[in-house]
Design an enzyme around this catalytic site. Structure first.
Site, short mmCIF file in Angstrom:
data_model
loop_
_atom_site.label_atom_id
_atom_site.label_comp_id
_atom_site.label_asym_id
_atom_site.label_seq_id
_atom_site.Cartn_x
_atom_site.Cartn_y
_atom_site.Cartn_z
CG ASP A 1 -0.21 0.03 2.54
OD1 ASP A 1 0.59 -0.91 2.77
OD2 ASP A 1 -0.41 0.96 3.33
CD GLU B 1 3.95 0.64 7.02
OE1 GLU B 1 4.79 0.93 7.88
OE2 GLU B 1 3.57 1.45 6.14
#
Length: 374
Positions: free
Chosen positions: A75, A137
């Site tokens: 991400d 994350e």
């Protein structure tokens, strides 16, 4: 993904997936799984509870033997900054800079690992190498705990984990932990000339905000300190405050978000105890947004020596930003941080990784493979 051969080509493919934190990532994960399948590498797609996001775990070698995990998140933060000179999700090259959202944090590391995977498989390492890709994350390490919880069914207890956040390929032994909290107050709206007929939600937040500021000062002045970090103390700050509609309307709602960052040996959630107590006394609702522990790897641990050898750099003591490494350590997996690029380029427009940095990371991964083969 199948046509990508070099780390540069792989990075271009990865950047092309708009995997902004909190959004679906299955198109990227499925493309990576196809890449592994095409090279005879075993992998598992581990769909998270959200249903539209997944982790991925691949193994090169015998999963029943203890090995090493190469860990990276796929991400990225949003790309709404005005400083971008072109589409952030199309990798472009200027000189030796490879520019795109996530190029440095941290799709560059992932690209180097994926590009090296066929060569690692050809080495047939006696000590297996696992590749762990996680989601969200950037929202406080929300995705990786679901994968860590399943490690016992995925592989033998690992010897260690290398988290490839940007450190200039310098192994990092420690980082701070973090906890984030949202406060939410509900009031009663009304005309500001009659405060006796309403209830001010912003005022309700004030005791908790005062407690946060006092705790921040106390941590700096009297809390434990660790000179490996900058600053060397645990910190706390109010990051956002929102509420109210107009100056002459009593606010009927207000929110604040507060984070604590803890030096090694300190539970980050515990730092917010005075804030929680003040909120409870004031009738303010609280919601934990995220939490992950600090990392602290002993400099004498064999993992530190191994990663120093394959990276070509001696280990450094600590960084103040957080990573998923603390969660691996908490689960009993020794962990270290080592990846290409500079964290100062992350979360900024025109984020980039250089070609030499990407190539050096690829070389490091292959060196790890050779170390696991001998």
């Amino acid at each position: 993904m199948a046509s990508a051969r070099t780390p540069h080509e792989m990075l271009a493919r990865l950047v092309g997936f708009d995997t902004v934190v909190g959004r679906p990532n299955l198109s990227l994960i499925e493309a990576v799984a196809d890449w592994f399948d095409g090279h005879g590498i075993s992998c598992r797609i581990l769909v998270g509870p959200e249903g539209d996001r997944a982790n991925l775990f691949a193994t090169i070698g015998d999963a029943t033997r203890a090995g090493y995990i190469l860990s990276g998140h796929v991400d990225v933060v949003p790309s709404e900054e005005p400083g971008w000179q072109a589409d952030p999700f199309i990798l472009r090259q200027t000189g030796d800079r490879l520019i795109g959202r996530g190029a440095c944090d941290m799709k560059g590391f992932v690209a180097a690992v994926l590009a090296a995977a066929p060569d690692l498989a050809a080495m047939a390492p006696a000590t297996p190498i696992h590749i762990a890709l996680s989601y969200d994350e950037e929202a406080g390490c929300k995705g990786v705990p679901h994968m860590i919880a399943r490690l016992p069914e995925l592989c033998a207890a690992p010897l260690g984990c290398i988290v490839g956040e940007p450190t200039g390929l310098v192994p990092v032994l420690a980082h701070k932990g973090k906890a984030a909290l949202r406060l939410r107050a509900t009031g009663v709206a009304g005309h500001s000339s009659r405060p006796d007929l309403g209830r001010n939600a912003i005022h309700a937040l004030l005791p908790a905000l005062v407690a946060a500021e006092a705790q921040a000062r106390d941590l700096q002045a009297r809390g434990p300190q660790d000179d490996r970090f900058a600053p060397p103390w645990s910190s706390l700050q109010v990051g956002t405050v929102t509420g109210g509609q107009a100056l002459n309307i009593i606010p009927d709602r207000a929110e604040a978000e507060i984070e604590a960052r803890a030096i090694a040996g300190t539970d980050p959630g515990s730092l917010l105890a005075p804030v929680l107590a003040a909120a409870d006394k004031s009738g303010v609702d609280t919601e934990w947004l995220s939490s992950y522990p600090p990392l602290a790897l002993n400099a004498a641990h064999p993992l530190a020596a191994l990663i120093s050898e394959v990276s070509g750099h001696g280990a450094t003591a600590a960084v103040s930003f957080g990573t998923e490494a603390g969660l691996y350590q908490q689960a009993g997996v020794p962990a270290i941080i080592c990846g290409p690029g500079d964290i100062a380029r992350a979360h900024r427009p025109e984020e980039y990784l250089t070609l030499p940095e990407l190539g050096a990371c690829h070389d490091m991964i292959l060196a790890l493979g050779r170390a696991c083969t001998g």
